[in-house]
Design a protein around this motif. Structure first.
Motif, short mmCIF file in Angstrom:
data_model
loop_
_atom_site.label_atom_id
_atom_site.label_comp_id
_atom_site.label_asym_id
_atom_site.label_seq_id
_atom_site.Cartn_x
_atom_site.Cartn_y
_atom_site.Cartn_z
N ASP A 110 30.69 40.73 44.39
CA ASP A 110 31.47 39.67 43.80
C ASP A 110 32.92 40.13 43.75
N ILE A 111 33.81 39.35 44.35
CA ILE A 111 35.23 39.68 44.39
C ILE A 111 35.94 38.84 43.34
N PHE A 112 36.47 39.52 42.32
CA PHE A 112 37.06 38.83 41.18
C PHE A 112 38.57 38.68 41.37
N ALA A 113 39.05 37.46 41.20
CA ALA A 113 40.47 37.15 41.28
C ALA A 113 40.68 35.84 40.51
N ASP A 114 41.92 35.49 40.27
CA ASP A 114 42.20 34.24 39.57
C ASP A 114 41.68 33.05 40.37
N TYR B 12 36.38 44.31 42.55
CA TYR B 12 35.01 44.02 42.97
C TYR B 12 34.12 45.19 42.61
N HIS B 13 32.83 44.91 42.46
CA HIS B 13 31.84 45.93 42.17
C HIS B 13 31.30 46.52 43.48
N LYS C 298 39.49 28.36 48.28
CA LYS C 298 40.13 28.99 47.12
C LYS C 298 39.07 29.55 46.18
N VAL C 299 39.40 30.66 45.55
CA VAL C 299 38.52 31.27 44.56
C VAL C 299 38.18 30.25 43.47
N GLY C 300 36.92 30.23 43.06
CA GLY C 300 36.52 29.28 42.02
C GLY C 300 35.39 29.81 41.17
N HIS D 27 35.45 33.98 40.73
CA HIS D 27 35.20 35.01 41.72
C HIS D 27 34.65 34.39 43.00
N VAL D 28 34.60 35.20 44.05
CA VAL D 28 33.94 34.81 45.30
C VAL D 28 32.74 35.72 45.52
#
Length: 254
Positions: free
Chosen positions: A109-113, A98-99, A186-188, A198-199
């Motif tokens: 923004d939290i980046f994940a699959d 995340y930034h 779920k992350v989308g 990301h979320v």
């Protein structure tokens, strides 16, 4: 702007962006950071959400008609905020980043699959849910940017908001009680996620009666709290949220 789907342990070849260009007033950052940062129970409610998961639906095409039903919502519970509650990192994944910054307003923004679990930060009550992606890049920017989303009012008096989800968990509805770490969705990449999994994560006061997307999307920088929760700490944002609201109240739409 990159648009690949982020696979398991695969990251898109983004250029190094130390200066992030601000996005639209209610938009999200669209680059995944190359290196992630370091990392008493509530009164039993009448209804608790379950962790049952439906199949992830495809994002709906934004309607063109003027009538758009509002996301399901519920007023905040009539309980006094509590200190010392357990807090957890909002995305449960091995590969997450995340930034510390965000375009135009405080959030992250939290980046994940895509498909990784988005979970409740702390014990609380779900206050708003959107299960339909109504975002239209040709329409007003702000009200529908989040796509599928969940807003949780923690028992600490803080609202936690996650959007761009691919699915909202069955049973997670406005008025339902959830526990820290319980899956909410779920992350989308719905809404204005720009095809990046990301979320969008925002922290804000609930502002009952004068609420709106411009507050719900976030008013505090979440990174230092995320840093703590990711390391297993329990830094609490309630004092900062209270101080912000004393200063700003519940501002009207920008």
């Amino acid at each position: 702007m990159p648009s690949p789907t982020i696979g398991r342990r695969t990251r898109p070849a983004y250029p190094i962006l130390l200066l992030l260009a601000p996005v639209l007033a209610a938009g999200c950052a669209t680059t995944r950071p190359g290196v992630p940062p370091d990392g008493a129970a509530p009164t039993p409610p009448a209804v608790w959400a379950t962790d049952e998961q439906p199949a992830a639906p495809s994002a709906a095409t934004a309607p063109t008609g003027p009538a758009r039903p509002a996301p399901s919502s519920a007023g905040p519970p009539a309980t006094a905020p509590r200190a010392g509650l357990r807090h957890v990192f909002p995305v449960r994944a091995d590969d997450v980043a995340y930034h510390p910054t965000h375009g135009a307003y405080p959030a992250t923004d939290i980046f994940a699959d895509c498909g990784e679990p988005f979970v409740a930060v702390t014990d609380g009550t779900v206050v708003e849910v959107s299960r339909t992606d109504r975002y239209d890049k040709r329409g007003p920017q702000g009200p529908e940017n989040g796509g599928l989303s969940v807003a949780l009012l923690g028992d600490d008096g803080v609202r936690y908001y996650g959007s761009h989800l691919s699915v909202v968990t069955t049973g997670v509805d406005a008025g339902v009680r959830v526990r820290a770490g319980q899956q909410l969705g779920k992350v989308g990449r719905t809404g204005n996620a720009n095809n990046v999994c990301h979320v969008h994560f925002g922290i804000s006061p609930p502002c009952p009666g004068r609420d709106g997307w411009w507050i719900r999307r976030g008013v505090l920088w979440p990174a230092r709290y995320l840093d703590s929760w990711k390391r297993g700490g329990n830094r609490e944002p309630a004092a900062e949220v209270t101080a912000w609201q004393r200063k700003h109240g519940c501002p009207k739409a920008p």
